[in-house]
Write an enzyme that holds these catalytic residues in place. Structure first.
Site, PDB file in Angstrom:
ATOM      1  N   ASP A 211     -11.695  -4.990  -4.527  1.00 12.18           N
ATOM      2  CA  ASP A 211     -11.720  -3.549  -4.279  1.00 12.18           C
ATOM      3  C   ASP A 211     -10.352  -2.919  -4.052  1.00 12.18           C
ATOM      4  OD1 ASP A 211     -11.044  -4.575  -1.827  1.00 12.18           O
ATOM      5  OD2 ASP A 211     -13.036  -4.326  -0.963  1.00 12.18           O
TER       6      ASP A 211
ATOM      7  N   GLU B 255     -16.660 -10.886  -6.625  1.00  7.98           N
ATOM      8  CA  GLU B 255     -16.946 -10.237  -5.332  1.00  7.98           C
ATOM      9  C   GLU B 255     -17.503  -8.824  -5.566  1.00  7.98           C
ATOM     10  OE1 GLU B 255     -14.256  -8.834  -1.984  1.00  7.98           O
ATOM     11  OE2 GLU B 255     -14.627 -10.856  -1.291  1.00  7.98           O
TER      12      GLU B 255
ATOM     13  N   GLU C  55     -11.041   1.339  -0.318  1.00 10.02           N
ATOM     14  CA  GLU C  55     -11.714   0.217  -0.984  1.00 10.02           C
ATOM     15  C   GLU C  55     -13.153   0.527  -1.403  1.00 10.02           C
ATOM     16  OE1 GLU C  55      -9.971  -0.002   1.825  1.00 10.02           O
ATOM     17  OE2 GLU C  55      -8.298  -1.348   1.360  1.00 10.02           O
TER      18      GLU C  55
ATOM     19  N   HIS D 277      -4.945  -4.317   9.360  1.00  9.13           N
ATOM     20  CA  HIS D 277      -4.162  -3.590   8.353  1.00  9.13           C
ATOM     21  C   HIS D 277      -4.897  -2.423   7.696  1.00  9.13           C
ATOM     22  CE1 HIS D 277      -6.335  -4.907   4.758  1.00  9.13           C
ATOM     23  NE2 HIS D 277      -6.567  -6.012   5.428  1.00  9.13           N
TER      24      HIS D 277
ATOM     25  N   ARG E  23      -6.259   0.898   6.284  1.00  6.83           N
ATOM     26  CA  ARG E  23      -5.619   2.217   6.223  1.00  6.83           C
ATOM     27  C   ARG E  23      -6.364   3.265   7.040  1.00  6.83           C
ATOM     28  NH1 ARG E  23      -2.162   3.243   1.325  1.00  6.83           N
ATOM     29  NH2 ARG E  23      -1.485   1.168   0.727  1.00  6.83           N
TER      30      ARG E  23
ATOM     31  N   HIS F  84       0.901  -7.812   9.291  1.00  6.48           N
ATOM     32  CA  HIS F  84       0.947  -7.388   7.883  1.00  6.48           C
ATOM     33  C   HIS F  84       2.275  -6.672   7.606  1.00  6.48           C
ATOM     34  CE1 HIS F  84      -0.351  -5.293   4.210  1.00  6.48           C
ATOM     35  NE2 HIS F  84      -1.440  -6.043   4.191  1.00  6.48           N
TER      36      HIS F  84
HETATM   37  C1  UD1 Z   1      -3.856  -3.691   0.140  1.00  8.00           C
HETATM   38  C2  UD1 Z   1      -5.194  -3.216  -0.393  1.00  8.00           C
HETATM   39  C3  UD1 Z   1      -6.315  -3.565   0.568  1.00  8.00           C
HETATM   40  C4  UD1 Z   1      -6.284  -5.046   0.964  1.00  8.00           C
HETATM   41  C5  UD1 Z   1      -4.897  -5.345   1.514  1.00  8.00           C
HETATM   42  C6  UD1 Z   1      -4.807  -6.803   1.873  1.00  8.00           C
HETATM   43  C7  UD1 Z   1      -5.255  -1.152  -1.720  1.00  8.00           C
HETATM   44  C8  UD1 Z   1      -5.324   0.328  -1.681  1.00  8.00           C
HETATM   45  N1  UD1 Z   1      -5.170  -1.760  -0.532  1.00  8.00           N
HETATM   46  O1  UD1 Z   1      -3.563  -2.887   1.266  1.00  8.00           O
HETATM   47  O2  UD1 Z   1      -7.562  -3.282  -0.041  1.00  8.00           O
HETATM   48  O3  UD1 Z   1      -7.256  -5.274   1.946  1.00  8.00           O
HETATM   49  O4  UD1 Z   1      -3.925  -5.059   0.506  1.00  8.00           O
HETATM   50  O5  UD1 Z   1      -3.668  -7.086   2.603  1.00  8.00           O
HETATM   51  O6  UD1 Z   1      -5.250  -1.728  -2.771  1.00  8.00           O
HETATM   52  N2  UD1 Z   1       4.260  -4.881   1.702  1.00  8.00           N
HETATM   53  C9  UD1 Z   1       5.379  -5.661   1.596  1.00  8.00           C
HETATM   54  N3  UD1 Z   1       5.254  -6.960   1.132  1.00  8.00           N
HETATM   55  C10 UD1 Z   1       4.061  -7.489   0.794  1.00  8.00           C
HETATM   56  C11 UD1 Z   1       2.906  -6.699   0.919  1.00  8.00           C
HETATM   57  C12 UD1 Z   1       3.022  -5.393   1.364  1.00  8.00           C
HETATM   58  O7  UD1 Z   1       6.480  -5.220   1.898  1.00  8.00           O
HETATM   59  O8  UD1 Z   1       4.001  -8.664   0.368  1.00  8.00           O
HETATM   60  C13 UD1 Z   1       4.397  -3.472   2.154  1.00  8.00           C
HETATM   61  C14 UD1 Z   1       5.032  -2.575   1.084  1.00  8.00           C
HETATM   62  O9  UD1 Z   1       5.783  -1.597   1.720  1.00  8.00           O
HETATM   63  C15 UD1 Z   1       3.793  -1.949   0.436  1.00  8.00           C
HETATM   64  C16 UD1 Z   1       2.925  -1.742   1.657  1.00  8.00           C
HETATM   65  O10 UD1 Z   1       3.092  -2.936   2.421  1.00  8.00           O
HETATM   66  O11 UD1 Z   1       4.087  -0.728  -0.235  1.00  8.00           O
HETATM   67  C17 UD1 Z   1       1.469  -1.498   1.390  1.00  8.00           C
HETATM   68  O12 UD1 Z   1       0.933  -2.406   0.440  1.00  8.00           O
HETATM   69  P1  UD1 Z   1      -0.366  -1.992  -0.428  1.00  8.00           P
HETATM   70  O13 UD1 Z   1      -0.753  -3.113  -1.293  1.00  8.00           O
HETATM   71  O14 UD1 Z   1      -0.131  -0.668  -1.077  1.00  8.00           O
HETATM   72  O15 UD1 Z   1      -1.487  -1.711   0.644  1.00  8.00           O
HETATM   73  P2  UD1 Z   1      -2.093  -2.615   1.766  1.00  8.00           P
HETATM   74  O16 UD1 Z   1      -2.231  -1.708   2.938  1.00  8.00           O
HETATM   75  O17 UD1 Z   1      -1.363  -3.881   1.878  1.00  8.00           O
HETATM   76  N1  UDP Z   2      -4.195 -14.629   5.734  1.00  6.01           N
HETATM   77  C1  UDP Z   2      -3.101 -15.466   5.570  1.00  6.01           C
HETATM   78  N2  UDP Z   2      -2.022 -15.298   6.400  1.00  6.01           N
HETATM   79  C2  UDP Z   2      -1.981 -14.343   7.361  1.00  6.01           C
HETATM   80  C3  UDP Z   2      -3.104 -13.487   7.517  1.00  6.01           C
HETATM   81  C4  UDP Z   2      -4.190 -13.655   6.671  1.00  6.01           C
HETATM   82  O1  UDP Z   2      -3.088 -16.345   4.713  1.00  6.01           O
HETATM   83  O2  UDP Z   2      -0.976 -14.244   8.085  1.00  6.01           O
HETATM   84  C5  UDP Z   2      -5.331 -14.784   4.817  1.00  6.01           C
HETATM   85  C6  UDP Z   2      -6.696 -14.894   5.457  1.00  6.01           C
HETATM   86  O3  UDP Z   2      -7.030 -16.236   5.747  1.00  6.01           O
HETATM   87  C7  UDP Z   2      -7.604 -14.270   4.398  1.00  6.01           C
HETATM   88  C8  UDP Z   2      -6.712 -13.240   3.739  1.00  6.01           C
HETATM   89  O4  UDP Z   2      -5.377 -13.600   4.039  1.00  6.01           O
HETATM   90  O5  UDP Z   2      -7.953 -15.216   3.392  1.00  6.01           O
HETATM   91  C9  UDP Z   2      -7.026 -11.862   4.249  1.00  6.01           C
HETATM   92  O6  UDP Z   2      -6.105 -10.963   3.751  1.00  6.01           O
HETATM   93  P1  UDP Z   2      -5.952  -9.492   4.324  1.00  6.01           P
HETATM   94  O7  UDP Z   2      -6.406  -9.444   5.744  1.00  6.01           O
HETATM   95  O8  UDP Z   2      -4.568  -9.057   4.009  1.00  6.01           O
HETATM   96  O9  UDP Z   2      -6.928  -8.632   3.391  1.00  6.01           O
HETATM   97  P2  UDP Z   2      -8.502  -8.347   3.371  1.00  6.01           P
HETATM   98  O10 UDP Z   2      -9.230  -9.616   3.509  1.00  6.01           O
HETATM   99  O11 UDP Z   2      -8.790  -7.389   4.481  1.00  6.01           O
HETATM  100  O12 UDP Z   2      -8.714  -7.677   2.048  1.00  6.01           O
END
Ligand code: UD1
Ligand code: UDP
Length: 372
Positions: free
Chosen positions: A98, A120, A134, A216, A218, A248
């Site tokens: 999602d 999923e 999502e 994390h 939003r 995160h």
């Molecule tokens: C995204 C997904 C969310 C998922 C989550 C898991 C969308 C809209 N959101 O949210 O569904 O549950 O990932 O974690 O698709 N960033 C880094 N390094 C990284 C990852 C993130 O610096 O490795 C920072 C960057 O500034 C990036 C920001 O986090 O722009 C947000 O990342 P983004 O993927 O847009 O949204 P998430 O809130 O992580």
């Molecule tokens: N996870 C990880 N390291 C971390 C935190 C989470 O490997 O420090 C794993 C966790 O076991 C799960 C996944 O990341 O499998 C969850 O990711 P996240 O919470 O970012 O996204 P969501 O599940 O909410 O989409």
């Protein structure tokens, strides 16, 4: 025999963890030639997973930009995945879950007349505002998908209620259970790995109960996240508790969490953990507090109680099983529920069979993809 070319697209940490077993199952299937494209919507958090599962992407779009909007991310993924679909002309595109990567890639598949498989599929809260965005992304993908791989029969029921052709819906279990059982077995089977993990976490107090936290979402940015932090500060008043919180990388999370919790002696803020160390922390935890979808699925499979800091969840099966409780983001409710679990245990504590799968979801998906 020519193998069926299947393109898998993913971009965030949870998609990678949940698609890694699918990549492996497709690689092991003699009728399928899998190709992996990562959008790298996440960068560091994605690379941690790629390296553990030894996935070398055929295409890496490297789209993550600091502070980018959902609109620009969606547009970039749509155009770039569209280009890869034209170049590769796969027999099927597989997307997961999602995220923005998921919805934009599914739309690119539709535009390019490539059959889309949704892993999923069928999760719904019924509330477009939670989880945001999502819930919207999932609903966008459903009509474009040609085959739906549902984690549970309830998810399949959601799709049936939306008028999706029953012949295209399959209940496979969630691939996250494949991933977590694999990680758990790897740790249990390797004394060398256990020793490395023991060294990595030798600073944990052996006599304190471990509370593992992530967050994390939003829709909780701002007030909700601050409330959760206040609840953790209150919980950390207990001398018998140590809170471990891998934070995160999203600046909207990292900023407030570091400012509010960064100095407490019993709260340990860590960078995002690699998957095996994270599962090790879960194995050691007395309680998990999270708003993560994946962790709501993994923790019950390891017999760990979970408090979910959200008002609603699409993963209702574990609520009914009693291993997960929704507590919202109000301070008193979180602290009260946490104390209750820590002092009196969880009603349904102990290792249970997971309502989300038995560890064979990826193999089932591979067989269905081969037959499609
Ligand atoms: C995204 C997904 C969310 C998922 C989550 C898991 C969308 C809209 N959101 O949210 O569904 O549950 O990932 O974690 O698709 N960033 C880094 N390094 C990284 C990852 C993130 O610096 O490795 C920072 C960057 O500034 C990036 C920001 O986090 O722009 C947000 O990342 P983004 O993927 O847009 O949204 P998430 O809130 O992580
Ligand atoms: N996870 C990880 N390291 C971390 C935190 C989470 O490997 O420090 C794993 C966790 O076991 C799960 C996944 O990341 O499998 C969850 O990711 P996240 O919470 O970012 O996204 P969501 O599940 O909410 O989409």
């Amino acid at each position: 025999m020519t193998r069926k070319k299947v393109l898998l697209v993913f971009g965030t940490r949870p998609e990678a963890i949940k698609m890694a077993p699918v990549v492996r199952a497709l690689q092991q299937h003699d009728a399928i030639h899998p190709i992996v494209a990562v959008t790298a919507q996440h960068r560091e958090m994605l690379d941690q997973v790629l390296s553990l599962f030894e996935i070398r992407p055929d295409h890496d779009l490297d789209v993550m930009r600091p502070g980018q909007s959902l609109d620009s991310l969606f547009a970039t993924v749509l155009c770039r995945i569209g280009g890869i679909l034209q170049q590769e002309a796969p027999a099927m595109l597989l997307v997961h879950g999602d995220t923005t990567t998921t919805a934009a890639s599914a739309l690119a598949g539709f535009h390019n007349r490539i059959p889309v498989g949704h892993v999923e599929a069928g999760l719904r809260t019924g509330d477009l505002r939670a989880p945001w965005p999502e819930e919207g992304n999932r609903r966008l993908v459903a009509p474009f998908a040609d085959i739906h791989f549902c984690p549970t029969s309830r998810a399949a029921g959601n799709l049936l209620a939306e008028g999706i052709d029953p012949g295209r819906i399959h209940v496979t279990g969630n691939t996250v259970i494949d991933a977590v059982l694999d990680a758990n077995a790897r740790i249990a089977a390797s004394p060398a790995l256990q020793a490395a993990l023991a060294r990595q976490f030798d600073w944990l107090a052996p006599s304190s109960r471990l509370v593992l936290v992530t967050g994390h979402r939003r829709e909780s940015f701002g007030h909700g996240l601050r409330q959760v932090c206040k609840a953790l500060l209150a919980l950390a008043e207990r001398q018998d508790v140590q809170i471990v919180y891998p934070v995160h990388l999203n600046p909207a999370v990292r900023g407030p969490v570091t400012a509010l919790l960064g100095t407490h002696p019993r709260i340990h803020l860590l960078p995002p953990q690699e998957y095996l160390p994270f599962i090790e922390l879960m194995r050691r935890a007395s309680l998990v507090i999270t708003d993560s979808g994946g962790i709501q699925e993994e923790a019950p499979a390891l017999g760990k109680p979970v408090l979910v800091t959200r008002d609603t969840t699409e993963r209702t099966e574990a609520l009914e099983q009693g291993t997960v409780k929704l507590v919202g983001t109000e301070v008193e409710r979180i602290v009260g529920s946490a104390n209750e679990v820590l002092d009196r245990g969880f009603p349904a504590g102990g290792l249970q069979s997971s309502p989300y799968g038995d560890g064979t979801a990826a193999r089932r998906i591979a067989a269905l993809v081969a037959d499609f």
